[in-house]
Scaffold this motif. Structure first.
Motif, PDB file in Angstrom:
ATOM      1  N   LYS A 156       0.826  -1.222   0.000  1.00  0.00           N
ATOM      2  CA  LYS A 156       0.000   0.000   0.000  1.00  0.00           C
ATOM      3  C   LYS A 156       0.856   1.266   0.000  1.00  0.00           C
ATOM      4  O   LYS A 156       0.636   2.177  -0.798  1.00  0.00           O
ATOM      5  CB  LYS A 156      -0.878   0.054   1.274  1.00  0.00           C
ATOM      6  CG  LYS A 156      -1.981  -0.954   1.323  1.00  0.00           C
ATOM      7  CD  LYS A 156      -2.788  -0.792   2.596  1.00  0.00           C
ATOM      8  CE  LYS A 156      -2.049  -1.219   3.845  1.00  0.00           C
ATOM      9  NZ  LYS A 156      -1.727  -2.655   3.888  1.00  0.00           N
ATOM     10  N   THR A 157       1.813   1.303   0.920  1.00  0.00           N
ATOM     11  CA  THR A 157       2.566   2.550   1.080  1.00  0.00           C
ATOM     12  C   THR A 157       3.500   2.792  -0.105  1.00  0.00           C
ATOM     13  O   THR A 157       3.610   3.917  -0.594  1.00  0.00           O
ATOM     14  CB  THR A 157       3.347   2.528   2.411  1.00  0.00           C
ATOM     15  OG1 THR A 157       2.408   2.239   3.454  1.00  0.00           O
ATOM     16  CG2 THR A 157       4.004   3.857   2.695  1.00  0.00           C
ATOM     17  N   VAL A 158       4.109   1.720  -0.593  1.00  0.00           N
ATOM     18  CA  VAL A 158       4.940   1.841  -1.800  1.00  0.00           C
ATOM     19  C   VAL A 158       4.099   2.392  -2.948  1.00  0.00           C
ATOM     20  O   VAL A 158       4.497   3.338  -3.641  1.00  0.00           O
ATOM     21  CB  VAL A 158       5.511   0.461  -2.210  1.00  0.00           C
ATOM     22  CG1 VAL A 158       6.145   0.530  -3.594  1.00  0.00           C
ATOM     23  CG2 VAL A 158       6.520  -0.027  -1.179  1.00  0.00           C
ATOM     24  N   LEU A 180      -3.059   7.916   6.323  1.00  0.00           N
ATOM     25  CA  LEU A 180      -4.070   7.591   7.337  1.00  0.00           C
ATOM     26  C   LEU A 180      -3.799   6.241   8.003  1.00  0.00           C
ATOM     27  O   LEU A 180      -4.670   5.690   8.661  1.00  0.00           O
ATOM     28  CB  LEU A 180      -5.479   7.621   6.725  1.00  0.00           C
ATOM     29  CG  LEU A 180      -5.988   9.022   6.414  1.00  0.00           C
ATOM     30  CD1 LEU A 180      -7.441   8.969   5.975  1.00  0.00           C
ATOM     31  CD2 LEU A 180      -5.851   9.965   7.606  1.00  0.00           C
ATOM     32  N   ASP A 181      -2.597   5.719   7.803  1.00  0.00           N
ATOM     33  CA  ASP A 181      -2.179   4.593   8.635  1.00  0.00           C
ATOM     34  C   ASP A 181      -1.713   5.257   9.935  1.00  0.00           C
ATOM     35  O   ASP A 181      -0.522   5.447  10.177  1.00  0.00           O
ATOM     36  CB  ASP A 181      -1.040   3.821   7.958  1.00  0.00           C
ATOM     37  CG  ASP A 181      -0.694   2.541   8.725  1.00  0.00           C
ATOM     38  OD1 ASP A 181      -1.264   2.349   9.817  1.00  0.00           O
ATOM     39  OD2 ASP A 181       0.148   1.769   8.248  1.00  0.00           O
ATOM     40  N   LEU A 182      -2.699   5.637  10.746  1.00  0.00           N
ATOM     41  CA  LEU A 182      -2.452   6.621  11.801  1.00  0.00           C
ATOM     42  C   LEU A 182      -1.497   6.118  12.881  1.00  0.00           C
ATOM     43  O   LEU A 182      -0.790   6.891  13.506  1.00  0.00           O
ATOM     44  CB  LEU A 182      -3.781   7.055  12.422  1.00  0.00           C
ATOM     45  CG  LEU A 182      -4.697   7.811  11.448  1.00  0.00           C
ATOM     46  CD1 LEU A 182      -6.083   8.001  12.050  1.00  0.00           C
ATOM     47  CD2 LEU A 182      -4.100   9.158  11.071  1.00  0.00           C
ATOM     48  N   GLY A 185       2.077   4.678  10.383  1.00  0.00           N
ATOM     49  CA  GLY A 185       2.282   5.218   9.038  1.00  0.00           C
ATOM     50  C   GLY A 185       3.757   5.402   8.708  1.00  0.00           C
ATOM     51  O   GLY A 185       4.531   5.846   9.554  1.00  0.00           O
ATOM     52  N   ASP A 186       4.126   5.033   7.495  1.00  0.00           N
ATOM     53  CA  ASP A 186       5.526   5.242   7.115  1.00  0.00           C
ATOM     54  C   ASP A 186       5.662   5.911   5.750  1.00  0.00           C
ATOM     55  O   ASP A 186       6.687   5.800   5.091  1.00  0.00           O
ATOM     56  CB  ASP A 186       6.326   3.935   7.189  1.00  0.00           C
ATOM     57  CG  ASP A 186       5.524   2.738   6.741  1.00  0.00           C
ATOM     58  OD1 ASP A 186       4.571   2.954   5.963  1.00  0.00           O
ATOM     59  OD2 ASP A 186       5.831   1.605   7.148  1.00  0.00           O
ATOM     60  N   ALA A 187       4.623   6.623   5.349  1.00  0.00           N
ATOM     61  CA  ALA A 187       4.700   7.331   4.061  1.00  0.00           C
ATOM     62  C   ALA A 187       5.824   8.364   4.079  1.00  0.00           C
ATOM     63  O   ALA A 187       6.560   8.499   3.095  1.00  0.00           O
ATOM     64  CB  ALA A 187       3.366   7.997   3.737  1.00  0.00           C
ATOM     65  N   VAL A 261      -4.524   8.604  -0.643  1.00  0.00           N
ATOM     66  CA  VAL A 261      -4.604   8.238   0.767  1.00  0.00           C
ATOM     67  C   VAL A 261      -3.995   6.862   0.997  1.00  0.00           C
ATOM     68  O   VAL A 261      -4.390   5.879   0.359  1.00  0.00           O
ATOM     69  CB  VAL A 261      -6.079   8.223   1.254  1.00  0.00           C
ATOM     70  CG1 VAL A 261      -6.126   8.004   2.768  1.00  0.00           C
ATOM     71  CG2 VAL A 261      -6.792   9.517   0.883  1.00  0.00           C
ATOM     72  N   ASP A 262      -3.037   6.801   1.900  1.00  0.00           N
ATOM     73  CA  ASP A 262      -2.475   5.522   2.350  1.00  0.00           C
ATOM     74  C   ASP A 262      -3.245   5.112   3.602  1.00  0.00           C
ATOM     75  O   ASP A 262      -3.700   5.970   4.361  1.00  0.00           O
ATOM     76  CB  ASP A 262      -0.983   5.704   2.664  1.00  0.00           C
ATOM     77  CG  ASP A 262      -0.273   4.377   2.921  1.00  0.00           C
ATOM     78  OD1 ASP A 262      -0.823   3.321   2.561  1.00  0.00           O
ATOM     79  OD2 ASP A 262       0.836   4.395   3.490  1.00  0.00           O
ATOM     80  N   THR A 263      -3.410   3.820   3.793  1.00  0.00           N
ATOM     81  CA  THR A 263      -4.312   3.355   4.864  1.00  0.00           C
ATOM     82  C   THR A 263      -3.673   2.234   5.689  1.00  0.00           C
ATOM     83  O   THR A 263      -2.695   1.610   5.274  1.00  0.00           O
ATOM     84  CB  THR A 263      -5.602   2.773   4.237  1.00  0.00           C
ATOM     85  OG1 THR A 263      -5.228   1.702   3.361  1.00  0.00           O
ATOM     86  CG2 THR A 263      -6.370   3.826   3.462  1.00  0.00           C
TER      87      THR A 263
HETATM   88 MG   LIG Z   1       1.984   0.836   4.880  1.00  0.00          MG
END
Ligand SMILES: [Mg+2]
Ligand SMILES: Nc1ncnc2c1ncn2[C@@H]1O[C@H](COP(=O)(O)OP(=O)(O)O)[C@@H](O)[C@H]1O
Length: 397
Positions: A156-158, A180-182, A185-187, A261-263
């Motif tokens: 997801k984040t990639v 929003l990987d609250l 999160g590692d964005a 949005v990342d989740t």
């Molecule tokens: Mg992730």
């Protein structure tokens, strides 16, 4: 084009009667005084940070425009300048336009007529600024693209961070990457930035959120993407309420063309309220049986939520390995078309560890090519005629 929030005005310089003007404006509901400075050359940082929308500059000169002072203001802000002077200086008028001054107010003047000039200056500047985030007037609402997978490690984040880079660099869209990987999160890490502010600061702020305020919380990445990272501490996640989030989306859609949005890998409150506002949902599956089972459960949840089928897009990540399922098998199991495939590439983990998104480091990588196709499909360049208009405005055509 009514602007419900007061116009931010910064007053510089000095003129007979300027103090009265300032008093009048201080009480005026349509104006917010964000600062004053007698000498604009010394106001630099203060003026820049004030996010002033209009500058009122007072001058005692009667026969010429105070060019050096105007330049000092111009050096730190592009906000329109209204020159304030006394009636005896009326021959400044003809010079003023050439000096790039929006208007000249000859004192004494009723507060209401000064406010009228300020409003005129502001609405003209708003129309002119077109492309800049935060100063948008007539703007098509941005699209929200949410990347979701019911499993950690799916990519997801990639995918979210590199998709954002593609939107910003290749499509020249104003793009926000919202993490929003609250909790975990590692964005920000994948983008290689060290943010000063996160969504936590944003939701804790007293000030009402508007495009200007939002611009103060995002971190600009060298690709052009603006990033609003997850809270630094996992325990702060719960402070991001659905109500705050709803407001954030409304403002972000105003400021940006695309919000990616990342989740996290589960449906909790914030993800549900994000779904409500999601135009395109990218479901990320890997080619293994547990991943497909979990996607199946996700699809059932989406059905229960009545999330429209045409907004769901199935993406198979890390295709190409021999041990995995085949796309055809996935389609049969899920009764859903595989719309996108992203290959597995060694450069991906390498770029993550370097903190440079692969879409920036290696635009020709297969992964990036796939993401280009995905970006084209999810938010087509030519759907809205306004996009072209916007672009030509930016190019000065
Ligand atoms: Mg992730
Ligand atoms: N297309 C790909 N090619 C190679 N490695 C990938 C690819 N997609 C993801 N990965 C790897 O998988 C790991 C997990 O990805 P990540 O985006 O953090 O997953 P998630 O956000 O879903 O938990 C990353 O460290 C990355 O190295």
């Amino acid at each position: 084009m009514s602007n419900p929030s007061p116009i931010k005005v910064f007053i510089t310089g000095a003129a007979n009667g300027l103090a009265e003007v300032r008093e009048g404006l201080a009480d005026h509901p349509e104006v917010e005084l964000v600062g004053t400075a007698a000498d604009p050359a010394k106001a630099g940082g203060k003026l820049a940070e004030s996010a002033a929308q209009v500058i009122l500059h007072g001058t005692t000169a009667t026969d010429h425009v105070p060019t050096a002072e105007i330049e000092a203001i111009r050096a730190v802000t592009a906000a329109p300048i209204v020159l304030v002077t006394t009636a005896s200086a009326h021959h400044i008028l003809s010079e003023a336009l050439q000096a790039g001054i929006f208007d000249v107010v000859l004192l004494p003047q009723l507060t209401d007529s000064v406010v009228f000039t300020i409003k005129k200056a502001n609405s003209l500047a708003a129309g002119r600024s077109g492309g800049a985030p935060g100063k948008v007037s007539q703007h098509v609402e941005g699209k929200v693209v949410t990347v979701f997978a019911p499993k950690g490690g799916a990519g997801k984040t990639v995918l979210a961070s590199n998709l954002a880079v593609v939107f910003a660099r290749k499509h020249e869209r104003r793009t926000l990457l919202l993490d929003l990987d609250l909790q975990f999160g590692d964005a920000a890490i994948m983008m290689g930035i060290e943010p000063e502010k996160t969504i936590y600061d944003l939701v804790m702020a007293r000030r009402e959120l508007d495009p200007d305020a939002l611009a103060g919380y995002v971190t600009a990445h060298q690709s052009g993407v603006h990033v609003l990272p997850a809270p630094l501490r996992p325990e702060d996640a719960e402070l991001v309420t659905e109500e705050r989030l709803g407001h954030l989306f409304a403002v972000a859609k105003e400021s940006y063309d695309v919000v990616v949005v990342d989740t996290p890998p589960f449906f909790h409150g914030p993800v549900l309220s994000t779904l409500d506002r999601t135009d395109q949902l990218l479901l990320v599956a890997s080619l293994d049986v547990p991943a497909i089972k979990n996607i199946k459960l996700t699809l059932q949840t989406l059905d229960l939520l009545h999330y429209p089928k045409e907004r769901r897009h199935l993406l198979l990540n890390r295709t190409g390995s021999k041990v995995g399922l085949r796309p055809g098998e996935v389609e049969r199991a899920l009764d859903m078309k595989v719309e996108f495939e992203v290959p597995s590439e060694r450069d991906v983990p390498v770029s993550i560890n370097r903190g440079v998104p692969i879409a920036l480091a290696n635009p020709r990588a297969g992964v990036v090519k796939s993401l280009g196709d995905i970006a084209d499909k999810l938010v087509p360049m030519r759907t809205a005629a306004t996009d072209d208009k916007k672009k030509s405005k930016r190019l000065g055509r």
